[in-house]
Design an enzyme around this catalytic site. Sequence first.
Site, PDB file in Angstrom:
ATOM      1  N   ARG A 298     -14.683 -15.244  15.084  1.00 22.18           N
ATOM      2  CA  ARG A 298     -14.889 -13.907  15.660  1.00 22.18           C
ATOM      3  C   ARG A 298     -16.346 -13.496  15.770  1.00 22.18           C
ATOM      4  NH1 ARG A 298     -11.095 -11.052  11.489  1.00 22.18           N
ATOM      5  NH2 ARG A 298     -11.960 -12.807  10.310  1.00 22.18           N
TER       6      ARG A 298
ATOM      7  N   CYS B 168     -17.874 -11.752  10.131  1.00 23.27           N
ATOM      8  CA  CYS B 168     -16.435 -11.964   9.926  1.00 23.27           C
ATOM      9  C   CYS B 168     -16.259 -12.747   8.631  1.00 23.27           C
ATOM     10  CB  CYS B 168     -15.792 -12.671  11.126  1.00 23.27           C
ATOM     11  SG  CYS B 168     -16.441 -14.321  11.475  1.00 23.27           S
TER      12      CYS B 168
ATOM     13  N   ASP C 141      -7.799 -11.896  12.966  1.00 23.95           N
ATOM     14  CA  ASP C 141      -8.309 -13.232  12.661  1.00 23.95           C
ATOM     15  C   ASP C 141      -7.496 -14.267  13.448  1.00 23.95           C
ATOM     16  OD1 ASP C 141      -9.092 -15.634  11.587  1.00 23.95           O
ATOM     17  OD2 ASP C 141      -8.963 -14.965   9.503  1.00 23.95           O
TER      18      ASP C 141
END
Length: 155
Positions: free
Chosen positions: A16, A10, A125
Site C-alpha cells: 500500500r 503501511c 491490506d
Amino acid sequence: MSPPRVLFVCLGNICRSPLAEAAFREAAARAGLEAETDSAGTGDWHIGEPPDRRAQAVAAAQGLDISGYSGRQVSPQDFERFDLVVAMDTQNLADLRAIAPPERRDRLTLLLDHVEGREGASVADPYFGGLEGFDATWADVTAGAAALVAKLQRP
Ligand code: 4NP
C-alpha cells in the site's frame, strides 16, 4: 515555503505505501507541486526488498515504475524529517502514535482522512488476497493522493 515532506506508512512497505507514494508523486507532478516523498513500514520483514510484484504490476499498468523502491522501517526520527506522516490503516495509525514524539503527533493522519466522506477509513491490506485487491488499493491511494495534493496546494 520549503516543499512539504510527506511520508506514507503501511505494515510491510511493499504493497500500500509504495503505491500511495507513487500515486502522490504522480499527482503532485501533474499539479506542479514540489514535494519530498517517501514510504515506510511499521514492520521489519521486508527491509531492502522491492515492492510486491502485484503492486509493481498495478503501478506499471498506470505507466509508473516502482521497481526501484526499497522497503524500510519507520522510526521516531521520521516525525522530525517529515511534515506529514500518513498511515494507510487504523492499526498503522495506532502503531505510529505509539512511537511518535508526543509533540509531533499532530503530523499523523490516515490517508483517507483527506478524502471527503471517508474520514477514519482504512486502505484495506491486499497482501493475502488476489489481484483485484490491488486494484482497490490503487483506487483508494489515488483518491487520497489527489485530495492531499489539493490540500497542499491550497493550505
Ligand atoms: P502492506 O502489505 O502493509 O500494504 O505492504 C503487507 C505486506 C506484507 C505483510 C503484510 C502486509 N506481511 O505480513 O509480510
